[in-house]
Design an enzyme around this catalytic site. Structure first.
Site, PDB file in Angstrom:
ATOM      1  CG  HIS A 100       2.610   2.190  -6.393  1.00  0.00           C
ATOM      2  ND1 HIS A 100       2.470   2.262  -7.747  1.00  0.00           N
ATOM      3  CD2 HIS A 100       2.750   3.479  -5.968  1.00  0.00           C
ATOM      4  CE1 HIS A 100       2.531   3.524  -8.131  1.00  0.00           C
ATOM      5  NE2 HIS A 100       2.709   4.294  -7.083  1.00  0.00           N
ATOM      6  CG  ASP A 103       1.112  -0.937  -8.489  1.00  0.00           C
ATOM      7  OD1 ASP A 103       0.093  -0.253  -8.284  1.00  0.00           O
ATOM      8  OD2 ASP A 103       2.254  -0.452  -8.670  1.00  0.00           O
TER       9      ASP A 103
HETATM   10  C1  XLS Z   1       1.325   9.877 -10.189  1.00  0.00           C
HETATM   11  C2  XLS Z   1       2.722   9.480 -10.042  1.00  0.00           C
HETATM   12  C3  XLS Z   1       2.935   8.055  -9.577  1.00  0.00           C
HETATM   13  C4  XLS Z   1       4.335   7.874  -9.084  1.00  0.00           C
HETATM   14  C5  XLS Z   1       4.536   6.667  -8.238  1.00  0.00           C
HETATM   15  O1  XLS Z   1       0.985  10.839 -10.846  1.00  0.00           O
HETATM   16  O2  XLS Z   1       3.367   9.714 -11.244  1.00  0.00           O
HETATM   17  O3  XLS Z   1       2.630   7.176 -10.606  1.00  0.00           O
HETATM   18  O4  XLS Z   1       5.240   7.815 -10.138  1.00  0.00           O
HETATM   19  O5  XLS Z   1       3.753   6.695  -7.101  1.00  0.00           O
END
Ligand code: XLS
Ligand code: NI
Ligand code: NI
Length: 436
Positions: A100, A103
């Site tokens: 993301h 991150d």
């Molecule tokens: C959260 C989600 C997130 C997605 C990406 O529970 O799994 O990590 O995979 O935004």
């Protein structure tokens, strides 16, 4: 030049099931050919930047447990984080990663500064990808952590948040495109609600549909060749998440004419939270023609939240990969470890143990699935169970060539009196057990 973060741990190699080396694969031999394809091309492993690099080990009762040299910093620290990230991917031979925006870059004072930070990191990643041969499985926007998103992103009652979200998605799609990403993911973190007392659900659905249409339009406009994936999740953080499960998302896509444009990124833990098995969600997506990619983790079966643990349940994973193989395998998708080590697992080595174990378990699952498929171990009994449908009259009923009255007349005339047959569940479970 190494950062030294992982000490003297060398690139993880395959040593086979008899190895006692904790830093070796026991089951994942990337070059082993299964069903005509090397394991690495079947599994297409990806490391999730957020869990392994950005997460600090907090829980509702306490903060950071991980001491990482890149915490609390600006661009310099973000680059140290990137250096360690690509070391991690390289040690594992990942060969993919996912991220993301939040991150990887420090939050700026405003949108323009956040975008500038992101673009600088994207250039840095591009160089690192070239040096290491690592690739981007997917990019995505974090539209849930910052307080501006507390009431949703595209579904926010405030159009300024909608606009900010659209702008952020654009920058993240640009970043994904620039890095050669193979998919773009939308997980609707806060697209849902806590109470109907302050929520106009119909309006929020329309907003969400508009955003998804714009994403698809933009994909075509910039010539992004990857897939747009929606990741369903039934609850957490909102009490009622709109993208509840595969079936719910499919209905939404179909209503808005997007079912040919958008596929699914299906996560094990989210399936469990929705009261389904992982293989149920995968089988449904395959049947509906919207299977895309997987987030591989496991949920604690006693908890009502998304525990994102590394997977280790081989019988379950075998059934999941059986669905992946039946879907024709991954095309743009892959196996993303949306998994984090536990908060007491504070050593750099723990990041490797988590992934090594996950990769080995996936390899075992996939190999078992491939053997079941080759032998028709489950397909043959399934075909037998439905064999009656090969008769002419059964085909006529399905083809719409008989009405209710025709069928009623036939049942009476031929004195049709069906006799129940065993579903043989235990027999079938034993077959699965034989292969794992
Ligand atoms: C959260 C989600 C997130 C997605 C990406 O529970 O799994 O990590 O995979 O935004
Ligand atoms: Ni996920
Ligand atoms: Ni999740």
């Amino acid at each position: 030049m190494s950062t030294g973060f992982f000490g003297d741990i060398a690139k993880i190699k395959y040593e086979g099931p008899d190895s006692d080396n904790p830093f070796a694969f026991k089951h994942y031999n990337p070059d082993e050919v299964v069903l005509g394809k090397p394991l690495k091309d079947h599994l297409r492993f990806a490391v999730a930047y957020w869990h392994s690099l950005a997460w600090e080990g907090g829980d509702p009762f306490g903060g950071r447990t991980f001491e990482r040299p890149w915490h609390d910093g600006g661009m310099d620290k973000a680059k140290i984080k990137a250096d360690v990230a690509f070391e991690l991917f390289t040690l594992l031979g990942a060969p993919y990663y996912c991220f993301h925006d939040a991150d990887v870059r420090p939050e700026g004072a405003n949108f323009a500064e956040s975008t500038k930070n992101l673009n600088e990191i994207v250039d840095y990643f591009a160089k690192k990808q070239e040096e290491t041969g690592m690739k981007l499985l997917w990019g995505t926007a974090n539209l849930f952590t910052h307080r501006r998103f507390m009431s949703g992103a595209s579904t926010n009652p405030d159009p300024e948040v909608f606009a900010y979200s659209a702008a952020t998605i654009k920058t993240c799609m640009d970043a994904t495109m620039k890095l050669g990403g193979e998919n773009y993911v939308l997980w609707g973190g806060r697209e849902g609600y806590e109470t109907l007392l302050n929520t106009d659900m119909g309006r929020e659905f329309d907003q969400m549909a508009r955003m998804l249409h714009m994403v698809v339009e933009y994909k075509h406009k910039i010539g992004f060749k990857g897939a747009i994936l929606v990741e369903p999740k039934p609850q957490e953080p909102s009490k009622h998440q709109y993208d509840y499960d595969v079936a719910t998302v499919y209905g939404f896509l179909q209503k808005h004419g997007l079912e040919k444009e958008v596929k699914m990124n299906i996560e094990q833990g989210h399936a469990i939270l929705a009261g389904h098995t992982f293989e149920h969600e995968l089988a449904l997506a395959r049947t509906l023609g919207i299977f895309g990619s997987i987030d591989m983790n496991r949920n604690d079966y006693q908890s009502g939240w998304d525990t994102d643990q590394f997977p280790n349940n081989v019988p379950e994973m075998a059934l999941a990969y059986l669905e992946v193989l039946k879907a024709g395998g991954f095309t743009t998708g892959g196996t993303n470890f949306d998994a984090k080590v536990r908060r007491q697992s504070i050593d750099p080595a723990d990041l490797l143990h988590g992934h090594i174990g996950g990769m080995d378990a996936c390899a075992r699952g996939l190999k078992a699935a491939a053997r079941m498929l080759e032998d028709g171990a489950l397909q043959k009994p399934l075909d037998e169970r439905y064999a009656g449908w090969n008769s002419d009259v059964a085909k006529k009923m399905l083809a719409g060539e008989m009405t209710l009255s025709d069928i009623a007349a036939m049942v009476e005339k031929e004195d049709i009196n069906p006799q129940p047959k065993s579903g043989r569940q235990e027999y079938l479970e034993n077959i699965v057990n034989k292969y794992v």
